[in-house]
Design a protein around this motif. Structure first.
Motif, PDB file in Angstrom:
ATOM      1  N   MET A  66     104.117  -3.607  44.373  1.00 19.03           N
ATOM      2  CA  MET A  66     102.880  -4.324  44.111  1.00 19.03           C
ATOM      3  C   MET A  66     103.095  -5.835  44.132  1.00 19.03           C
ATOM      4  O   MET A  66     102.169  -6.571  44.439  1.00 19.03           O
ATOM      5  CB  MET A  66     102.305  -3.904  42.763  1.00 19.03           C
ATOM      6  CG  MET A  66     101.742  -2.498  42.721  1.00 19.03           C
ATOM      7  SD  MET A  66     100.400  -2.188  43.875  1.00 19.03           S
ATOM      8  CE  MET A  66      99.141  -3.265  43.281  1.00 19.03           C
ATOM      9  N   VAL A  67     104.303  -6.279  43.799  1.00 18.06           N
ATOM     10  CA  VAL A  67     104.569  -7.718  43.768  1.00 18.06           C
ATOM     11  C   VAL A  67     104.305  -8.366  45.131  1.00 18.06           C
ATOM     12  O   VAL A  67     103.582  -9.368  45.200  1.00 18.06           O
ATOM     13  CB  VAL A  67     105.999  -8.011  43.257  1.00 18.06           C
ATOM     14  CG1 VAL A  67     106.352  -9.476  43.438  1.00 18.06           C
ATOM     15  CG2 VAL A  67     106.127  -7.598  41.802  1.00 18.06           C
ATOM     16  N   PRO A  68     104.837  -7.814  46.229  1.00 17.18           N
ATOM     17  CA  PRO A  68     104.562  -8.446  47.524  1.00 17.18           C
ATOM     18  C   PRO A  68     103.076  -8.486  47.872  1.00 17.18           C
ATOM     19  O   PRO A  68     102.608  -9.429  48.515  1.00 17.18           O
ATOM     20  CB  PRO A  68     105.328  -7.580  48.525  1.00 17.18           C
ATOM     21  CG  PRO A  68     106.362  -6.878  47.723  1.00 17.18           C
ATOM     22  CD  PRO A  68     105.774  -6.697  46.362  1.00 17.18           C
ATOM     23  N   ILE A  69     102.350  -7.489  47.445  1.00 22.08           N
ATOM     24  CA  ILE A  69     100.909  -7.459  47.721  1.00 22.08           C
ATOM     25  C   ILE A  69     100.209  -8.598  46.986  1.00 22.08           C
ATOM     26  O   ILE A  69      99.410  -9.327  47.576  1.00 22.08           O
ATOM     27  CB  ILE A  69     100.308  -6.093  47.338  1.00 22.08           C
ATOM     28  CG1 ILE A  69     100.869  -5.013  48.258  1.00 22.08           C
ATOM     29  CG2 ILE A  69      98.779  -6.133  47.389  1.00 22.08           C
ATOM     30  CD1 ILE A  69     100.558  -3.598  47.831  1.00 22.08           C
ATOM     31  N   TYR A  70     100.505  -8.754  45.696  1.00 23.15           N
ATOM     32  CA  TYR A  70      99.891  -9.844  44.937  1.00 23.15           C
ATOM     33  C   TYR A  70     100.304 -11.204  45.476  1.00 23.15           C
ATOM     34  O   TYR A  70      99.492 -12.124  45.540  1.00 23.15           O
ATOM     35  CB  TYR A  70     100.203  -9.726  43.442  1.00 23.15           C
ATOM     36  CG  TYR A  70      99.280  -8.782  42.732  1.00 23.15           C
ATOM     37  CD1 TYR A  70      97.959  -9.134  42.476  1.00 23.15           C
ATOM     38  CD2 TYR A  70      99.707  -7.525  42.336  1.00 23.15           C
ATOM     39  CE1 TYR A  70      97.097  -8.262  41.833  1.00 23.15           C
ATOM     40  CE2 TYR A  70      98.857  -6.644  41.694  1.00 23.15           C
ATOM     41  CZ  TYR A  70      97.542  -7.020  41.446  1.00 23.15           C
ATOM     42  OH  TYR A  70      96.686  -6.156  40.817  1.00 23.15           O
ATOM     43  N   VAL A  71     101.557 -11.344  45.881  1.00 21.20           N
ATOM     44  CA  VAL A  71     102.015 -12.612  46.458  1.00 21.20           C
ATOM     45  C   VAL A  71     101.213 -12.929  47.717  1.00 21.20           C
ATOM     46  O   VAL A  71     100.723 -14.044  47.889  1.00 21.20           O
ATOM     47  CB  VAL A  71     103.531 -12.561  46.752  1.00 21.20           C
ATOM     48  CG1 VAL A  71     103.966 -13.749  47.594  1.00 21.20           C
ATOM     49  CG2 VAL A  71     104.323 -12.508  45.452  1.00 21.20           C
ATOM     50  N   LEU A  89      98.242 -11.803  48.562  1.00 15.87           N
ATOM     51  CA  LEU A  89      96.847 -12.071  48.212  1.00 15.87           C
ATOM     52  C   LEU A  89      96.679 -13.481  47.654  1.00 15.87           C
ATOM     53  O   LEU A  89      95.699 -14.172  47.977  1.00 15.87           O
ATOM     54  CB  LEU A  89      96.346 -11.036  47.197  1.00 15.87           C
ATOM     55  CG  LEU A  89      96.152  -9.622  47.739  1.00 15.87           C
ATOM     56  CD1 LEU A  89      95.889  -8.656  46.589  1.00 15.87           C
ATOM     57  CD2 LEU A  89      95.029  -9.575  48.747  1.00 15.87           C
ATOM     58  N   ILE A  90      97.623 -13.931  46.844  1.00 16.24           N
ATOM     59  CA  ILE A  90      97.558 -15.295  46.303  1.00 16.24           C
ATOM     60  C   ILE A  90      97.715 -16.317  47.421  1.00 16.24           C
ATOM     61  O   ILE A  90      96.959 -17.286  47.499  1.00 16.24           O
ATOM     62  CB  ILE A  90      98.626 -15.492  45.202  1.00 16.24           C
ATOM     63  CG1 ILE A  90      98.258 -14.669  43.968  1.00 16.24           C
ATOM     64  CG2 ILE A  90      98.772 -16.972  44.845  1.00 16.24           C
ATOM     65  CD1 ILE A  90      99.343 -14.591  42.907  1.00 16.24           C
ATOM     66  N   ILE A  91      98.680 -16.098  48.302  1.00 18.78           N
ATOM     67  CA  ILE A  91      98.919 -17.031  49.405  1.00 18.78           C
ATOM     68  C   ILE A  91      97.673 -17.169  50.277  1.00 18.78           C
ATOM     69  O   ILE A  91      97.320 -18.262  50.717  1.00 18.78           O
ATOM     70  CB  ILE A  91     100.127 -16.582  50.249  1.00 18.78           C
ATOM     71  CG1 ILE A  91     101.416 -16.772  49.433  1.00 18.78           C
ATOM     72  CG2 ILE A  91     100.203 -17.347  51.567  1.00 18.78           C
ATOM     73  CD1 ILE A  91     102.649 -16.156  50.066  1.00 18.78           C
ATOM     74  N   VAL A 131      96.614 -11.420  38.210  1.00 17.79           N
ATOM     75  CA  VAL A 131      97.780 -10.534  38.307  1.00 17.79           C
ATOM     76  C   VAL A 131      97.985  -9.853  36.951  1.00 17.79           C
ATOM     77  O   VAL A 131      97.924 -10.510  35.915  1.00 17.79           O
ATOM     78  CB  VAL A 131      99.039 -11.346  38.689  1.00 17.79           C
ATOM     79  CG1 VAL A 131     100.278 -10.468  38.688  1.00 17.79           C
ATOM     80  CG2 VAL A 131      98.855 -12.011  40.045  1.00 17.79           C
ATOM     81  N   PRO A 132      98.226  -8.553  36.941  1.00 19.84           N
ATOM     82  CA  PRO A 132      98.492  -7.870  35.666  1.00 19.84           C
ATOM     83  C   PRO A 132      99.684  -8.504  34.947  1.00 19.84           C
ATOM     84  O   PRO A 132     100.667  -8.908  35.584  1.00 19.84           O
ATOM     85  CB  PRO A 132      98.816  -6.432  36.082  1.00 19.84           C
ATOM     86  CG  PRO A 132      98.161  -6.268  37.413  1.00 19.84           C
ATOM     87  CD  PRO A 132      98.222  -7.619  38.067  1.00 19.84           C
ATOM     88  N   ASP A 133      99.581  -8.603  33.629  1.00 15.29           N
ATOM     89  CA  ASP A 133     100.609  -9.271  32.829  1.00 15.29           C
ATOM     90  C   ASP A 133     102.013  -8.744  33.104  1.00 15.29           C
ATOM     91  O   ASP A 133     102.971  -9.516  33.142  1.00 15.29           O
ATOM     92  CB  ASP A 133     100.298  -9.145  31.335  1.00 15.29           C
ATOM     93  CG  ASP A 133      99.100  -9.973  30.920  1.00 15.29           C
ATOM     94  OD1 ASP A 133      98.767 -10.941  31.639  1.00 15.29           O
ATOM     95  OD2 ASP A 133      98.502  -9.655  29.877  1.00 15.29           O
ATOM     96  N   ILE A 134     102.134  -7.454  33.325  1.00 13.48           N
ATOM     97  CA  ILE A 134     103.455  -6.850  33.535  1.00 13.48           C
ATOM     98  C   ILE A 134     104.114  -7.341  34.826  1.00 13.48           C
ATOM     99  O   ILE A 134     105.338  -7.299  34.961  1.00 13.48           O
ATOM    100  CB  ILE A 134     103.350  -5.306  33.503  1.00 13.48           C
ATOM    101  CG1 ILE A 134     104.717  -4.692  33.325  1.00 13.48           C
ATOM    102  CG2 ILE A 134     102.633  -4.781  34.723  1.00 13.48           C
ATOM    103  CD1 ILE A 134     104.695  -3.237  32.927  1.00 13.48           C
ATOM    104  N   ASP A 171     103.784 -22.782  44.416  1.00 16.32           N
ATOM    105  CA  ASP A 171     103.437 -22.738  42.996  1.00 16.32           C
ATOM    106  C   ASP A 171     102.607 -21.489  42.716  1.00 16.32           C
ATOM    107  O   ASP A 171     102.417 -20.649  43.597  1.00 16.32           O
ATOM    108  CB  ASP A 171     102.712 -24.012  42.563  1.00 16.32           C
ATOM    109  CG  ASP A 171     101.361 -24.215  43.238  1.00 16.32           C
ATOM    110  OD1 ASP A 171     100.808 -23.266  43.834  1.00 16.32           O
ATOM    111  OD2 ASP A 171     100.836 -25.336  43.157  1.00 16.32           O
ATOM    112  N   GLU A 172     102.104 -21.362  41.494  1.00 15.53           N
ATOM    113  CA  GLU A 172     101.356 -20.153  41.113  1.00 15.53           C
ATOM    114  C   GLU A 172     100.034 -20.014  41.852  1.00 15.53           C
ATOM    115  O   GLU A 172      99.437 -18.945  41.864  1.00 15.53           O
ATOM    116  CB  GLU A 172     101.092 -20.165  39.608  1.00 15.53           C
ATOM    117  CG  GLU A 172     102.359 -19.979  38.802  1.00 15.53           C
ATOM    118  CD  GLU A 172     102.111 -20.091  37.316  1.00 15.53           C
ATOM    119  OE1 GLU A 172     100.980 -20.420  36.895  1.00 15.53           O
ATOM    120  OE2 GLU A 172     103.059 -19.838  36.556  1.00 15.53           O
TER     121      GLU A 172
END
Length: 44
Positions: free
Chosen positions: A1-6, A8-10, A19-22, A37-38
């Motif tokens: 899931m991390v690469p997906i969120y990265v 999507l943010i980019i 992003v879920p806290d975990i 950056d974030e």
């Protein structure tokens, strides 16, 4: 899931706050490793 969120943010489809806290630390680390950056913006 991390690469997906990265990705999507980019591409501006999600914010770091959504992003879920975990997963936040892993997503933050991956973005920093990419020189971003974030918000997915380049770090100067």
């Amino acid at each position: 899931m991390v690469p997906i969120y990265v990705a999507l943010i980019i591409h501006g489809r999600r914010t770091f706050e959504s992003v879920p806290d975990i997963l936040k630390e892993a997503v933050r680390a991956e973005l920093l490793a990419l020189g971003l950056d974030e918000n997915g913006n380049p770090i100067n």
